[in-house]
Design a protein around this motif. Structure first.
Motif, PDB file in Angstrom:
ATOM      1  N   LEU A  27       0.907  -1.264   0.026  1.00 24.88           N
ATOM      2  CA  LEU A  27      -0.093   0.014  -0.161  1.00 24.88           C
ATOM      3  C   LEU A  27       0.724   1.541  -0.221  1.00 24.88           C
ATOM      4  CD1 LEU A  27      -3.120   1.513   0.345  1.00 24.88           C
ATOM      5  CD2 LEU A  27      -2.714   1.275   2.949  1.00 24.88           C
ATOM      6  N   SER A  82      -4.520   6.879  -2.666  1.00 31.56           N
ATOM      7  CA  SER A  82      -3.980   5.760  -1.929  1.00 31.56           C
ATOM      8  C   SER A  82      -4.344   4.511  -3.265  1.00 31.56           C
ATOM      9  CB  SER A  82      -4.488   5.672  -0.839  1.00 31.56           C
ATOM     10  OG  SER A  82      -5.651   5.523  -1.493  1.00 31.56           O
ATOM     11  N   GLN A 130      -3.570   0.196  -3.745  1.00 32.71           N
ATOM     12  CA  GLN A 130      -3.708  -1.104  -2.644  1.00 32.71           C
ATOM     13  C   GLN A 130      -3.124  -1.921  -3.744  1.00 32.71           C
ATOM     14  OE1 GLN A 130      -6.913  -2.423  -0.496  1.00 32.71           O
ATOM     15  NE2 GLN A 130      -5.361  -3.817  -0.175  1.00 32.71           N
TER      16      GLN A 130
END
Length: 357
Positions: free
Chosen positions: A60, A72, A74
């Motif tokens: 992450l 962000s 992931q």
């Protein structure tokens, strides 16, 4: 996982089916492979066990888009060690624990691999995201990053020289900050709420339309019933009027029949009376004709007989001189001239006789 049984001056190693062990004794490889079992002396041996099964590495990290928005990323990287000997020579997969007072244990091989792959993923992802806007990153960022990271990791020379093979890269999510995400979700939420409100309004409209249809049907039914009731009342009135007309016609016929019957009876009675009167008149005329040729004494006798028949019973009879003289005078008159006076005298004598009684 491998197991080691320790004895004084010697130990026994029993490997696992997913661990590749490399036994170095004085710098020389004495044992290597999967599922090995052997004795060794810990004072001059080094054991390294490299996992040969597929490894999953979740990662992450954050990146900045071209329009200065923080997102962000992931991702999940699947890899394996295809050259355990080279891996054991480049990374620390030693099985010997650190002795007392040796300080903190160094990073293990898995931690080193996670750091290397994580930094590579972050570096290539940042290079890709900085060229796109936030909307583009959210719309096509997952597929683009998956392709870019897969090609970049598989082409990385350091991973290839270390003996690490990248099996696949999965980008699970590219998400902005929570405030930005809520702001982006607001139009969609408003649209969904509008759609929900429209569905509610349409459902209410359909319900109102159905209620109106039901009310119209009820009103039409009431109108139909009122119309039928009106027709029934009109029919009953017509029937009553026809009945009254029939009764009146029957009464008229009966009255006409009664009148005709009374007329016929009156006519018959009048005819009867006329016939009786004519018969009586004819009889009187015949009687008078008979009396015309009779003598006065005979007429007197007949008158007396008739008077006697109609008179009540006489107890005594008084004959006055006037009556007797008149009767005697009449007897001696001419027969032709005493017919009519005789009738008159008879009547007078009869009256006198009744008055003297």
């Amino acid at each position: 996982m491998a197991s080691i049984k320790r004895y004084p001056w010697i130990s026994h190693f029993l490997g696992s089916p997913t661990g590749y062990v490399v036994h170095l004794q004085k710098g020389t490889v004495r044992h290597q492979g999967v599922g090995q079992a052997f004795w060794y002396r810990p004072v001059n041996s080094v054991l390294s066990e490299v996992p040969v099964d597929d490894q999953e590495l979740p990662t992450l990290f954050h990146a900045i888009t071209r329009d200065h928005q923080d997102v962000s990323v992931q991702a999940n990287v699947t890899y394996r060690f295809i050259d355990p000997v080279a891996v054991s020579a480049r990374l620390d997969f030693a099985l010997q624990p650190a002795g007392p007072g040796a300080g903190p244990a160094p990073a293990t091989g898995k931690e080193q691999v996670a750091t290397i792959i994580g930094q590579l993923c972050q570096s290539h992802a940042i290079d890709q995201i900085t060229t796109t806007t936030l909307a583009q990153a959210l719309e096509r960022g997952v597929s683009q990053l998956r392709t870019v990271l897969t090609e970049a990791l598989r082409a990385d020379t350091r991973l290839a020289s270390t003996g690490i093979e990248i099996l696949g890269v999965q980008v699970l999510a590219v998400r902005p900050e929570s405030d930005v995400e809520r702001a982006l979700q607001t139009p969609v939420r408003e649209q969904l709420q509008a759609e929900a409100d429209r569905a509610v309004y349409e459902r209410r409209a359909v319900a109102v339309e159905r209620e109106r249809t039901i009310s119209e049907n009820e009103m039409a039914s009431q109108i139909e019933l009122a119309t039928r009731r009106e027709h029934l009342v009109a029919q009953e009135g017509a029937n009553a009027r026809r009945d009254a007309e029939e009764k009146a016609a029957a009464g008229l016929i009966q009255a006409q029949a009664a009148a005709e019957r009374q007329g016929i009876n009156a006519t018959a009675e009048a005819n009867q009376i006329r016939l009786v009167g004519e018969a009586a008149a004819a009889r009187e005329a015949a009687t008078m004709e008979v009396y015309a040729g009779m003598e006065q004494a005979t007429l007197l006798a007949l008158a007396l007989r008739e008077a006697a028949g109609s008179l009540p019973s006489i107890g005594n009879l008084t004959i006055t001189p006037d009556l007797l003289s008149g009767a005697l005078a009449g007897l001696f008159q001419n027969p032709a001239s005493r017919v009519v006076p005789a009738a008159g005298n008879a009547t007078a004598s009869g009256a006198t006789g009744r008055s003297g009684i």
